[in-house]
Write an enzyme that holds these catalytic residues in place. Sequence first.
Site, short mmCIF file in Angstrom:
data_model
loop_
_atom_site.label_atom_id
_atom_site.label_comp_id
_atom_site.label_asym_id
_atom_site.label_seq_id
_atom_site.Cartn_x
_atom_site.Cartn_y
_atom_site.Cartn_z
N LEU A 268 0.82 -1.23 0.00
CA LEU A 268 0.00 0.00 0.00
C LEU A 268 0.85 1.27 0.00
CD1 LEU A 268 -2.64 -1.27 2.56
CD2 LEU A 268 -3.18 -0.51 0.23
N ARG B 190 -14.49 -9.40 27.17
CA ARG B 190 -14.69 -8.08 26.54
C ARG B 190 -15.34 -8.24 25.17
NH1 ARG B 190 -11.40 -6.18 22.64
NH2 ARG B 190 -11.78 -4.03 22.00
N CYS C 228 -13.98 -8.84 14.97
CA CYS C 228 -14.60 -9.69 13.96
C CYS C 228 -13.76 -10.96 13.78
CB CYS C 228 -14.76 -8.93 12.65
SG CYS C 228 -15.86 -9.77 11.49
N TYR D 154 -2.00 2.89 16.57
CA TYR D 154 -2.90 2.20 15.62
C TYR D 154 -4.26 2.91 15.60
CZ TYR D 154 -6.30 -1.42 14.29
OH TYR D 154 -7.34 -2.11 13.72
N ASN E 145 -12.65 0.02 16.66
CA ASN E 145 -13.07 0.50 18.00
C ASN E 145 -11.91 1.18 18.72
OD1 ASN E 145 -11.94 -1.48 20.31
ND2 ASN E 145 -12.33 -2.69 18.47
P1 NAI Z 1 -5.09 -8.90 9.41
O1 NAI Z 1 -3.87 -8.37 10.08
O2 NAI Z 1 -5.40 -10.35 9.55
O3 NAI Z 1 -5.05 -8.54 7.85
C1 NAI Z 1 -4.49 -7.34 7.36
C2 NAI Z 1 -3.81 -7.67 6.04
O4 NAI Z 1 -3.21 -6.45 5.55
C3 NAI Z 1 -2.70 -8.72 6.15
O5 NAI Z 1 -2.94 -9.82 5.28
C4 NAI Z 1 -1.43 -7.97 5.78
O6 NAI Z 1 -0.51 -8.76 5.03
C5 NAI Z 1 -1.98 -6.81 4.94
N1 NAI Z 1 -1.05 -5.67 4.95
C6 NAI Z 1 -0.34 -5.19 6.00
N2 NAI Z 1 0.44 -4.18 5.61
C7 NAI Z 1 0.24 -4.01 4.29
C8 NAI Z 1 0.78 -3.13 3.31
N3 NAI Z 1 1.72 -2.21 3.62
N4 NAI Z 1 0.34 -3.25 2.04
C9 NAI Z 1 -0.60 -4.17 1.70
N5 NAI Z 1 -1.14 -5.04 2.58
C10 NAI Z 1 -0.73 -4.97 3.86
O7 NAI Z 1 -6.32 -8.03 9.94
P2 NAI Z 1 -7.88 -8.39 9.92
O8 NAI Z 1 -8.25 -8.90 11.26
O9 NAI Z 1 -8.19 -9.17 8.72
O10 NAI Z 1 -8.50 -6.92 9.80
C11 NAI Z 1 -8.76 -6.34 8.55
C12 NAI Z 1 -8.92 -4.83 8.73
O11 NAI Z 1 -9.97 -4.57 9.64
C13 NAI Z 1 -7.68 -4.14 9.28
O12 NAI Z 1 -7.54 -2.88 8.65
C14 NAI Z 1 -8.01 -3.93 10.75
O13 NAI Z 1 -7.37 -2.78 11.27
C15 NAI Z 1 -9.52 -3.76 10.70
N6 NAI Z 1 -10.13 -4.21 11.94
C16 NAI Z 1 -10.24 -5.56 12.20
C17 NAI Z 1 -10.84 -5.99 13.36
C18 NAI Z 1 -11.04 -7.43 13.63
O14 NAI Z 1 -11.59 -7.73 14.70
N7 NAI Z 1 -10.66 -8.36 12.76
C19 NAI Z 1 -11.32 -5.03 14.36
C20 NAI Z 1 -11.16 -3.64 13.98
C21 NAI Z 1 -10.60 -3.27 12.81
C1 15L Z 2 -8.80 -4.32 16.18
O1 15L Z 2 -8.81 -3.18 15.71
C2 15L Z 2 -7.87 -5.36 15.66
O2 15L Z 2 -7.65 -5.24 14.28
C3 15L Z 2 -8.31 -6.78 15.99
O3 15L Z 2 -7.22 -7.65 15.78
C4 15L Z 2 -8.83 -6.87 17.42
O4 15L Z 2 -7.78 -6.66 18.30
C5 15L Z 2 -9.95 -5.87 17.63
O5 15L Z 2 -9.55 -4.57 17.27
C6 15L Z 2 -10.45 -5.82 19.07
O6 15L Z 2 -10.48 -4.75 19.66
O7 15L Z 2 -10.84 -6.87 19.59
#
Ligand code: NAI
Ligand code: 15L
Length: 265
Positions: free
Chosen positions: A51, A173, A165, A135, A111
């Site tokens: 990115l 929590r 998610c 973050y 969140n």
């Molecule tokens: P994840 O960490 O599993 O996936 C993020 C992906 O982004 C990874 O596959 C990684 O290789 C890729 N990535 C990292 N740096 C990069 C770069 N410079 N260029 C291109 N790709 C890059 O995270 P997850 O859980 O799938 O979350 C997806 C999104 O949702 C994230 O933006 C996260 O902040 C947001 N999010 C997720 C939550 C959750 O509970 N899963 C909660 C709140 C937000």
């Molecule tokens: C986030 O923003 C993170 O991406 C995820 O890995 C969890 O830590 C989530 O928040 C959370 O607050 O449970």
Amino acid sequence: MLKKLLITGAAGGLGRAMRSRLGEVAETLRLADIVPVADPGSNEEAVTCDLADAAAVRAMVAGCDGIVHFGGKSVEGDFATILNANILGLYNLYEAARAEGVGRVLFASSNHTIGFYRQDEWLKTTDPMRPDGLYGVSKCFGEALASMYHDKFGIETAIVRIGSCFEEPMNHRMLATWMSFDDCAALIGCIFRAPRLGCPVIWGVSDNDQKWWDTASAAAIGWRPKDNSERFRAALDAKMERPAKDHPNAVYQGGMFTQEPIHGA
Ligand code: NAI
Ligand code: 15L
């Protein structure tokens, strides 16, 4: 139905979970990540892209008519990593969307934009941000950037402040912050089907008995989450102690993220 939906961060947890669930949203999925995306199917294209690389991001966005932006650093980290992935990366994404005429984006906010609120506070999307780390601050930047690209250029974004998610809540929590994969996929469908979207902030959370956030802005685009974390409570109680009442996971909405140091400082 979209012709081609770009999913960034497609190799991550949410990207992998959403791939199989978005067949009714787009004819083709373009799956992008900084690491190779495994096994693209017949309706999928895999793209490897950092990115932080503006030219590569422009090529990644070209030809798509919607973007689900999951890519980036998803937990606390050092500032250089967050800067490249979440700040420069998001700027590159919106500039590419503007240049390529992509009109609608889902921005995966978090969140952790509001993590220092206490768990006995009920929040609306209009309450001031209280990020709990670098973050969280990068997601506050992302929300502001999305708002600016909407006001200045008309690009619509659903700013989804995702709670937690995952397949299931992993601690007490998360009984309040959990969003199921199916509810997340249904939300994505509503976002890309809505005749007009604008730039709403939406709490990404299931219909949990326990919650801290007012989900009215999601109802406006027809999203009615169906899952409820309550069915996991007994199993969680059996598996682990509830946090003590002064533990960050019982005090703050952002839980343990409030206790993270500034990495690399
Ligand atoms: P994840 O960490 O599993 O996936 C993020 C992906 O982004 C990874 O596959 C990684 O290789 C890729 N990535 C990292 N740096 C990069 C770069 N410079 N260029 C291109 N790709 C890059 O995270 P997850 O859980 O799938 O979350 C997806 C999104 O949702 C994230 O933006 C996260 O902040 C947001 N999010 C997720 C939550 C959750 O509970 N899963 C909660 C709140 C937000
Ligand atoms: C986030 O923003 C993170 O991406 C995820 O890995 C969890 O830590 C989530 O928040 C959370 O607050 O449970």
